[in-house]
Design a protein around this motif. Structure first.
Motif, short mmCIF file in Angstrom:
data_model
loop_
_atom_site.label_atom_id
_atom_site.label_comp_id
_atom_site.label_asym_id
_atom_site.label_seq_id
_atom_site.Cartn_x
_atom_site.Cartn_y
_atom_site.Cartn_z
N GLU A 25 -7.10 -1.76 6.12
CA GLU A 25 -6.86 -3.48 5.45
C GLU A 25 -7.68 -3.11 4.41
N VAL A 26 -7.60 -2.83 3.07
CA VAL A 26 -8.07 -3.50 2.57
C VAL A 26 -8.23 -4.39 1.23
N LYS A 27 -9.42 -5.63 1.40
CA LYS A 27 -9.34 -6.67 0.60
C LYS A 27 -9.19 -6.72 -1.25
N ASP A 28 -9.92 -5.48 -1.21
CA ASP A 28 -9.74 -5.18 -2.65
C ASP A 28 -8.47 -4.37 -3.40
N LYS A 29 -7.19 -4.51 -3.44
CA LYS A 29 -5.91 -3.55 -4.00
C LYS A 29 -6.54 -2.24 -5.06
N SER A 30 -7.30 -3.09 -5.97
CA SER A 30 -7.22 -1.87 -6.30
C SER A 30 -8.48 -0.03 -5.74
N VAL A 31 -8.85 -0.98 -4.48
CA VAL A 31 -9.74 0.67 -4.15
C VAL A 31 -8.18 1.43 -3.65
N SER A 32 -8.04 2.25 -3.98
CA SER A 32 -6.97 3.00 -3.31
C SER A 32 -7.28 3.62 -1.34
N LYS A 33 -5.74 2.99 -0.94
CA LYS A 33 -6.35 3.11 0.51
C LYS A 33 -5.81 4.34 1.53
N LYS A 34 -4.76 5.32 0.08
CA LYS A 34 -4.95 6.04 0.56
C LYS A 34 -6.21 7.62 0.52
N GLU A 35 -7.31 6.85 -0.31
CA GLU A 35 -8.31 7.80 -0.28
C GLU A 35 -8.93 7.28 1.00
N LEU A 36 -9.22 5.89 0.89
CA LEU A 36 -9.65 5.66 2.62
C LEU A 36 -8.90 6.78 4.00
#
Length: 757
Positions: A25-36
């Motif tokens: 779960e990421v607060k900032d959608k500009s951060v790649s969830k796939k990379e995380l």
């Protein structure tokens, strides 16, 4: 047994828990969830469509007794349960924070939540990246303005890709280090690497900005007397030694040189060729493919290009280029001796291929015997001769069977053999030249055809493009027998097929171009890339003025050479494909292809071999090969009407979703569209002509499923296509075949090697 395998806890010990799910779960959608997600150190068992754990289910099908082969096989094909490891959660949190830091999120925090239900664990990672830091300044201040190396680096700063306002990204900093190292290594600085460049990053500006200063580390020179710090200096090439079939055991690590005192040596200028008995390759051939020059500054690109050219020669199994530091040339310049170690491959190769064929239920067999000599004239030439024979038992009303035999001979040279081309230009172009001769005799109940051909082909390429030029491709087609019944049915006066079953010359030129956005060496399945293929052919233009000067046209209005008409046409094809990876197990492949051929001048129809066809394993897979089109044309025959189901124009549109299942099994779900058309209206092909106002309604549509076995070195493919829309139907209900799937003719089954595109 299958139901029992669905018990995901079957092989989970009582005191352990199964890792069932992970989520981010990421607060900032500009951060790649796939990379995380890729930073999570422990992933659950693979799931098909995110639901079915086939890998684990197959593993659970195995019994406890591993002495039985079936249990061992099932365990090798499947995947054991992933047992939850609490330490991996902490490692994942740390890995995510480090990745976020490297991307400019210096204040990022990552938390984790572990939930357990019935010994199944779900781990959720909560990510708060914080505010992104950006670059304010990127500078380099030389410590010594008179130092040549630092002066070169300072001048190169104008070509940097790091600009004020860009997001801080350590990967881009690493690319900058690579750029600087590559620049230096191509200006003589052999000992420079990325590790000699570092960055001082100041993030204490209280404005979410950073200042970056480039730092240069000194060269740590290892000498027998000890290790000393020195300024970076360029190196010059001393001797270049080709070691031909010299074993690696001849290299002395203590002395740092090859022990070759008992070998023969041939010297040409400052190049040395070291061998026994006779050189593996002629010195001229080696010099033609070597870009490392004695007396010149060291350049990494010259080394890479030499590797590429020598590795392309099939007579070499291994190529290894080593450099040995020699006593310095002077105080400012070092000296390198170069050793190019070449290990030969097997020169003589004999292969035999046997294959079974199935054409609309008619079974047959084909055999091919080949001999290859990979270094014919000691210049890397590849000589190949092959013989092929095929037999197929034809069913139905045929009284005779299908026979085919023939052969081919080719000679491939590892350079550009073109008259009036200078030796320097030949060396600069990374090319090969191929000469070939072939003969084929084909006997069917309807006709007997003999084809003799000869061609000259040039191929040149770089990392992402490939060009093929065929200035001469000559074919002579001789038709000694055409069955009278076949002639009366298909080859009537005025029939477009009549010209395809007559003696003829084909003298053509062709050019092909291939571009791939994916550089060589990168994984095809992990990177998004596209390819563009273009092929253009023209025939008859060289013969046309000669034929006009030799006489008048025959009764059919065609000019002849030796009473044999020649073909005159132009043909072009373009294809675009794109591969899009979605994640580690799923990817999408797309293709759009268009082909167009136009006969003119001395030809009213294309030669049959040059016409387009549709259907089959690599086209619209709801139809068998050569059973679709042209246009709305519908054959009245119960057998394949391969003579009439061909055209002058082709369209292919394909979509395929490819999915890794388990073990070596892959699945595919595809939608294909396309057809062929004729450019003119022919009596034999009613409804086959292309028309702008109707062609959209004549595009066939198919959908289907595929199963592939990917053994890495070869991929076996089985596709089942279903007709969705058939333009040959008489009305809307008959055209939309998907409305009434009620016969085997609604499906087509294909077995092939490799992906369709």
């Amino acid at each position: 047994m299958v139901l029992y395998s669905c018990n995901t806890l079957k092989y989970v010990p009582e005191n352990e828990r199964l890792l069932n799910r992970t989520a981010v779960e990421v607060k900032d959608k500009s951060v790649s969830k796939k990379e995380l997600k890729s930073r999570i150190r422990q992933q659950p068992n693979n799931r098909l469509w995110g639901v079915l754990g086939l890998d684990l289910a197959v593993y659970n099908l195995s019994g406890q007794d591993t002495s039985k082969w079936i249990n061992r096989a099932l365990r090798n094909m499947g995947e054991p349960p992933v047992l939850f490891d609490s330490l991996a959660v902490g490692q994942s949190v740390y890995s995510m924070e480090r990745w976020l830091f490297s991307k400019g999120y210096f204040d990022a925090t990552v938390g984790s939540e572990v939930r357990t239900q019935k010994r199944r664990v779900k781990v959720t990672y909560q990510v708060d990246p914080g505010q992104l830091y950006r670059i304010r300044n990127y500078d380099f201040e030389p410590s010594d303005s008179t130092a040549a190396f630092e002066s070169m680096v300072a001048q190169s700063m104008t070509a940097t890709e790091l600009f004020p306002g860009d997001a801080f990204d350590s990967d881009r900093l690493d690319e900058e280090r690579g750029r600087l190292a590559s620049l230096a290594r191509n200006q003589g600085y052999y000992a420079v690497s990325k590790e000699h460049f570092s960055f001082d990053v100041d993030s204490s500006l209280q404005s979410h900005q950073v200042d970056i200063d480039l730092q240069i580390e000194p060269y740590m020179h290892i000498r027998p007397s000890g290790v000393s710090q020195e300024e970076h200096r360029p190196y010059e090439i001393g001797r270049v030694c080709f070691l031909l079939d010299v074993p690696t055991a001849a290299y002395s690590r203590s002395a740092g040189v090859f022990q070759v005192a008992d070998y023969d040596t041939l010297q040409v200028d400052n190049y040395y060729f070291i061998y026994r008995d006779k050189p593996l390759l002629r010195p001229g051939t080696l010099l033609q493919n070597c870009f490392i020059t004695p007396g010149a500054l060291y350049r990494a690109d010259d080394v890479d290009r030499t590797y590429t050219r020598l590795n392309r020669m099939s007579c070499l199994r291994y190529v290894n280029i080593r450099f040995q530091e020699m006593p310095d040339k002077d105080d400012q310049t070092g000296l390198l001796d170069c050793y190019i170690v070449l290990t030969p491959a097997e020169e003589n190769i004999v292969t035999a291929d046997l294959e079974g064929t199935n054409t609309a239920g008619d079974l047959g067999v084909a055999c091919k015997l080949s001999y290859t000599q990979q270094n014919l004239l000691r210049g890397g030439e590849v000589y190949n001769v092959s013989l092929r024979g095929a037999y197929e038992a034809l069913s139905g009303y045929y009284t005779d069977d299908y026979f085919e035999y023939g052969g081919e001979m080719s000679l491939s040279l590892p350079n550009f053999r073109l008259p009036l081309l200078s030796s320097n230009l030949r060396k600069e172009i990374d090319a090969s030249t191929n000469f070939s001769l072939s003969y084929d005799n084909l006997s069917r109940p309807e006709f007997l055809r003999t084809t003799a051909s000869a061609s000259v082909k040039y191929t040149w390429q770089n990392r992402q493009t490939r060009h093929t030029l065929t200035p001469i491709d000559f074919a002579y087609v001789y038709m000694p027998r055409v069955d009278s019944a076949f002639k009366a049915t298909y080859l009537k006066e005025g029939s477009y097929l009549k010209y395809s079953y007559e003696d003829q010359f084909i003298l053509e030129m062709a050019y092909g171009f291939l571009y791939s956005s994916l550089p060589q060496g990168l994984s095809l399945s992990r990177h998004r890339f596209y390819t563009v293929r273009v092929n253009v052919e023209e025939a008859g233009n060289l013969l046309n003025p000669l034929a006009h000067s030799l006489g008048e046209p025959n009764e059919n209005g065609q000019y002849t050479i030796g009473n044999i008409p020649f073909s005159q046409f132009v043909k072009g094809e373009i294809e675009y494909t794109q591969h899009i990876p979605l994640n580690a197990t799923n990817r999408i492949a797309l293709r759009a292809g268009l082909g167009l051929a136009f006969p003119y001048g001395n030809s009213k129809i294309l030669p049959f071999e040059k016409r387009f066809y549709s259907g089959g394993a690599n086209s619209v897979r709801g139809w068998s090969v050569r059973t679709l089109g042209p246009g709305r044309y519908k054959t009245a025959l119960k057998t394949i009407d391969f003579m009439n189901q061909s055209g002058d124009m082709k369209l292919d549109l394909n979509f395929e979703f490819r999915q890794k299942w388990f073990w070596v099994l892959e699945g595919a779900y595809f939608v294909d569209a396309g057809n062929i058309w004729t450019l003119h209206a022919y009596d034999n092909q009613p409804g086959g002509q292309f028309k702008m106002d109707s062609f959209l309604n004549e595009i066939a549509l198919a959908a289907g499923l595929g199963v592939r076995l990917d053994f890495k070195f070869v991929l076996f493919r089985v596709d089942l296509g279903m007709k969705v829309y058939d333009p040959a139907g008489l009305d809307a209900d008959e055209r939309w075949r998907i409305r009434h799937i009620d016969s085997t003719d609604d499906f087509a089954f294909h077995i092939a090697i490799g992906y369709p595109f």
